[in-house]
Design an enzyme around this catalytic site. Sequence first.
Site, PDB file in Angstrom:
ATOM      1  N   HIS A  93       0.858  -1.193   0.000  1.00 54.55           N
ATOM      2  CA  HIS A  93       0.000   0.000   0.000  1.00 54.55           C
ATOM      3  C   HIS A  93       0.894   1.243   0.000  1.00 54.55           C
ATOM      4  O   HIS A  93       1.973   1.238   0.592  1.00 54.55           O
ATOM      5  CB  HIS A  93      -0.896  -0.014   1.240  1.00 54.55           C
ATOM      6  CG  HIS A  93      -1.957   1.041   1.194  1.00 54.55           C
ATOM      7  ND1 HIS A  93      -1.695   2.349   1.530  1.00 54.55           N
ATOM      8  CD2 HIS A  93      -3.254   0.995   0.817  1.00 54.55           C
ATOM      9  CE1 HIS A  93      -2.803   3.059   1.363  1.00 54.55           C
ATOM     10  NE2 HIS A  93      -3.765   2.259   0.927  1.00 54.55           N
ATOM     11  N   GLU A 165      -3.984   2.339  -7.097  1.00 50.59           N
ATOM     12  CA  GLU A 165      -4.367   3.453  -6.228  1.00 50.59           C
ATOM     13  C   GLU A 165      -3.439   4.630  -6.487  1.00 50.59           C
ATOM     14  O   GLU A 165      -2.328   4.680  -5.933  1.00 50.59           O
ATOM     15  CB  GLU A 165      -4.250   3.049  -4.752  1.00 50.59           C
ATOM     16  CG  GLU A 165      -5.212   1.972  -4.317  1.00 50.59           C
ATOM     17  CD  GLU A 165      -5.489   2.034  -2.813  1.00 50.59           C
ATOM     18  OE1 GLU A 165      -6.668   2.035  -2.456  1.00 50.59           O
ATOM     19  OE2 GLU A 165      -4.555   2.103  -2.014  1.00 50.59           O
TER      20      GLU A 165
HETATM   21  P1  13P Z   1      -9.632   6.403   0.471  1.00 51.86           P
HETATM   22  O1  13P Z   1     -10.790   5.582  -0.048  1.00 51.86           O
HETATM   23  O2  13P Z   1      -9.892   6.964   1.855  1.00 51.86           O
HETATM   24  O3  13P Z   1      -9.181   7.420  -0.503  1.00 51.86           O
HETATM   25  O4  13P Z   1      -8.400   5.393   0.688  1.00 51.86           O
HETATM   26  C1  13P Z   1      -8.008   4.608  -0.371  1.00 51.86           C
HETATM   27  C2  13P Z   1      -7.033   3.618   0.127  1.00 51.86           C
HETATM   28  O5  13P Z   1      -5.900   3.953   0.431  1.00 51.86           O
HETATM   29  C3  13P Z   1      -7.500   2.224   0.271  1.00 51.86           C
HETATM   30  O6  13P Z   1      -6.430   1.355   0.433  1.00 51.86           O
END
Ligand code: 13P
Length: 256
Positions: A93, A165
């Site tokens: 992550h 992400e």
């Molecule tokens: P948000 O949905 O709060 O933007 O976070 C995304 C995230 O990092 C999920 O792993």
Amino acid sequence: MKTYIVGNWKLNFNVGESSIYLHKLQKNLPNYRDIEVVVAPSLVALQPLSLQIDRHKMKLAAQNAFYRDYGAFTGEVSFAQLKGLVDYVIIGHSERRHIFGEDDKMVGKKVAAALRNKLTPILCIGETESERAFGETADVIRDQLLSGLRDVSEEEIDEVLIAYEPVWAISTTGHAKLASPDEVAEIVKLIRGTLADLYGEKTAEKIGVLFGGSVKPSNAGAYLTVPGINGLLVGGASLILNEFTDIIDVAKRVKS
Ligand code: 13P
């Protein structure tokens, strides 16, 4: 392929709060066959929640683990120790990479360790705001994929989920922007192209790709209809029960 709705609780909820949330969530959750609902609580909640969870309805994920199975690694928890408690582990992550200094090499070892222990890795990749501004997005995504999957064979790759992400779209960064479905589509195409180069077109089609970054009930449908997207990795909205269940409902509607 199933649609994955994964809630990453990050550093939120103590054990009691996690247990109450899970109780409420699974009470009203139908047993969807085509939607895989997963939550990733804090490490300390995994053991009690693993006894409480109805695995017909949903699954548990860990937010991180260490790649060695046992040994002198003070403070770490291994994939081997998580076996039996969780089905999934989030790996690489952006908060692990950027706050705790996890590099691509470590992320690759963690993906291999998850597979060795029969857990499904959710490999997170994504560029920062400045990498995007400097036109480095494609290189960053390709590098993170190549090193994350370095030890993953063709036989194992369909056990891996990829989560795109973009760091600049994560709500907790404080200055998050929303990624447009077109921006997501462009990167998903790149991810799928890279996977096809690595494992062949047919195999690559079987790999689940999720999107994460400020996902809410109001935009979940738009992201889920991006070609090549098989699910969502939700942070902030997964902490609010009715928002998370609304996102699951959107997934059910969009994908059926
Ligand atoms: P948000 O949905 O709060 O933007 O976070 C995304 C995230 O990092 C999920 O792993």
